[in-house]
Design an enzyme around this catalytic site. Sequence first.
Site, PDB file in Angstrom:
ATOM      1  N   GLU A 180      41.826  17.327 -10.145  1.00  0.00           N
ATOM      2  CA  GLU A 180      40.819  17.404  -9.086  1.00  0.00           C
ATOM      3  C   GLU A 180      40.924  18.735  -8.337  1.00  0.00           C
ATOM      4  OE1 GLU A 180      41.134  13.809  -6.809  1.00  0.00           O
ATOM      5  OE2 GLU A 180      40.520  12.559  -8.494  1.00  0.00           O
ATOM      6  N   HIS A 421      36.984  -3.693  -8.294  1.00  0.00           N
ATOM      7  CA  HIS A 421      37.761  -2.493  -8.001  1.00  0.00           C
ATOM      8  C   HIS A 421      39.231  -2.852  -7.897  1.00  0.00           C
ATOM      9  CE1 HIS A 421      39.257   0.803  -5.135  1.00  0.00           C
ATOM     10  NE2 HIS A 421      39.018   1.379  -6.297  1.00  0.00           N
ATOM     11  N   HIS A 422      40.051  -2.152  -8.682  1.00  0.00           N
ATOM     12  CA  HIS A 422      41.504  -2.317  -8.650  1.00  0.00           C
ATOM     13  C   HIS A 422      42.141  -0.975  -8.321  1.00  0.00           C
ATOM     14  CE1 HIS A 422      41.519  -6.008 -11.594  1.00  0.00           C
ATOM     15  NE2 HIS A 422      41.167  -6.336 -10.357  1.00  0.00           N
ATOM     16  N   GLU A 423      42.474  -0.754  -7.071  1.00  0.00           N
ATOM     17  CA  GLU A 423      43.263   0.420  -6.710  1.00  0.00           C
ATOM     18  C   GLU A 423      44.733   0.043  -6.788  1.00  0.00           C
ATOM     19  OE1 GLU A 423      44.828   3.634  -6.233  1.00  0.00           O
ATOM     20  OE2 GLU A 423      42.652   3.802  -5.975  1.00  0.00           O
ATOM     21  N   GLU A 492      41.534   8.641 -11.465  1.00  0.00           N
ATOM     22  CA  GLU A 492      42.852   9.275 -11.323  1.00  0.00           C
ATOM     23  C   GLU A 492      43.730   9.098 -12.564  1.00  0.00           C
ATOM     24  OE1 GLU A 492      40.961   8.577  -7.675  1.00  0.00           O
ATOM     25  OE2 GLU A 492      42.089   6.962  -8.613  1.00  0.00           O
ATOM     26  N   GLU A 516      32.719  12.576  -4.666  1.00  0.00           N
ATOM     27  CA  GLU A 516      33.456  12.279  -3.440  1.00  0.00           C
ATOM     28  C   GLU A 516      33.908  13.546  -2.721  1.00  0.00           C
ATOM     29  OE1 GLU A 516      36.901   9.979  -4.356  1.00  0.00           O
ATOM     30  OE2 GLU A 516      37.739  11.467  -5.725  1.00  0.00           O
TER      31      GLU A 516
END
Length: 712
Positions: A180, A421-423, A492, A516
């Site tokens: 990033e 969503h799984h962070e 990520e 983002e």
Amino acid sequence: MNLPRIPFLPAARRGLLLALLAWGATAQAEDLQSPNKQLTLSVNVQADGVPTYSLSYKGRPVLNTSKLGLELQNAVALTSGFTQTAATRRSVDESWNPVWGEVKTIRNHYNELAVTLTQPATKREMRVRFRLFDDGLGFRYEFPRQPELAYFVVKEEKTQFALNGDHKAFWLPGDYDTQEYSTVTSNLSQVRGLMKGAVTPNASQTTFSPTGLQTPLMLKRPDGLYVNIHEASLIDYSAMHLELDDKTFVLESHLTPDALGNKGYLQTPCQSPWRTVIVSDKAADILQSKLVLNLNEPTKFQDVSWIKPVKYVGVWWEMITGKSTWSYTNQENIKLDSIDYKTVKPNGTHGANTAHVKEYIDFAAKHGFDAVLVEGWNTGWEDWFGKHKDYVFDFVTPYPDFDVQELHRYAESKGVKMMMHHETSGSVRNYERHLEQAFQFMNDNGYNAVKTGYVGDVLPLGEHHYSQWLINHYQYVLEQAAKHKIMVNGHEAVRPTGLARTFPNLIGNEAARGTEYESFGGNNADHTTILPFTRLIGGPMDYTPGIFETKISSFNPSNTSFVHSTLARQLALYVTMYSPLQMAADLPEHYNQHLDAFQFIKDVAVDWDDTKVLEAEPGDYITYARKAKGKSSWFIGSTCDEQGRTSKIDLSFLDAGKKYVATIYADAKDAHYEKNPKAYTIRKLNVTRKSKLTQYCAPGGGYAISVVEAGK
């Protein structure tokens, strides 16, 4: 070496012959041409037993003599002392149909050379397999099962890419944990001087060298030749970076280490990922190459009916911009196994509440979107980041204001899917511990796609996002998801290497600066003119385009960032930034203010039968045309840098004898990505395959066109 006795020759001639025999025993050469004979590969074993290769295109050298091999921990290196003991060849020409993709059918056409190398001193064997396509080269190391090489630890891979000059490069700093960064455009000789400024802050980052670079690396030579270096089929191996020698312009592989500094643990039989070199004198050919996909194995899934491209909206941008929060309360020092969220005071800014999510479901249903993503629905977001917590989420427990069953019922009644969503916050062991339960929870509540996240340092500390252990973790998640018929969008995680051919449930990745970052200071205006040449070479990106309100302070006064793009270019990104997973990322209220422009997002396809690159120059502009899957409609998108330009295209790709209506969403004459981003025009034209269009693109702008067969 035992040389033959040749008593009947004169001494001088006998000496010459003996020298030739000795040279031939240690310096063998094998040549291979691409099917169209424009690329030529030469493979040699030098006099000291060092394996090398070189590559030329249309008679011009692309890679000079480049060394091959690996260094091992506590063992003799596999870099020299080799003799060639076998060489096999074959040609393959076949076609296959991807489950989803940019084209309906992909041709896999190559000539192959497999060179077997034996190291007499150690009795070990290594095979290097080369595949030469019309658009480039792929090669990998293979280690057969053998008595003298069973288990081994890789200290470093020593693959070289010996460039023949100081090329223009589109590069990112080499980093074990993130991609990033903003792309830097410079000559290779300038990398060292620019590296410090190129390394900008990130949630997790580990740079390793003042001349370390990431792949895919896009290069342009002074003679106009384009070269792209990457890897394919990254499985059970660590991700490759490139170490630049800025004196000789030799690039050498640099693998991501683990916590001990080791680069990989292998057991024969095994193989490395493919190293890829795409070559052309046309920039468009780089974008249309399917070499990386072709070097991956066909899918082993018997049933792929559950894998479908997705267009979605979601509770996400409002959190990224600071309008709402992921967390339910402002309390800190949370322990999931002891807190009762029903007793804590809500903060009043939690975005993932039942009533608000229903508004997104209503919006999705009204405009024909497939799914709604919701972030921040599950407990643990109060202190999820930066604490190095192992038990940070359980992936199944909702906050008190998020009614999973009711939202499942409501979404199903509207014909809309919910996207999970799984962070993980980098706590990989914790995720694997909960994975089966989490995927079963998704099955039970109507979720068929998950966005995973790995923000922050990896736990256990010392591991990296791109090391072999994490590569195997991402693979494990993908395979377990497939057992539950779940599609995966990894954020990520490591940048893709074409694995979506083998595992087509991998429908999206981040692994680059996405939209983002427009909320964190902004991406450069040329960002989306470079990414298709770099990050997207290995697979699609969940870039999350479609931001209409580019001035973030208009709805969050504390955030002064702005989107470095015109509104018209945000539409174009649905075509230029390929993905079978496309988000309309802005807030519903902003779309309601521009429903005429929003129509393009509603209409544009997410799966394609054909793709054409009409114009392309990395860092300057890209124009794509794509034909919707199973339909006669085409969609065109064009994006340019901060200079602006006039785009000229012809529509000769349209079917002969048919008439079409083109709806053009374009920058207004006074549009500018900084000064006037929302100035756009919409007009309709009747066109045929004989039509030619000239269209202005504002600085940081672009255009989008839907081309629909008349009467359809």
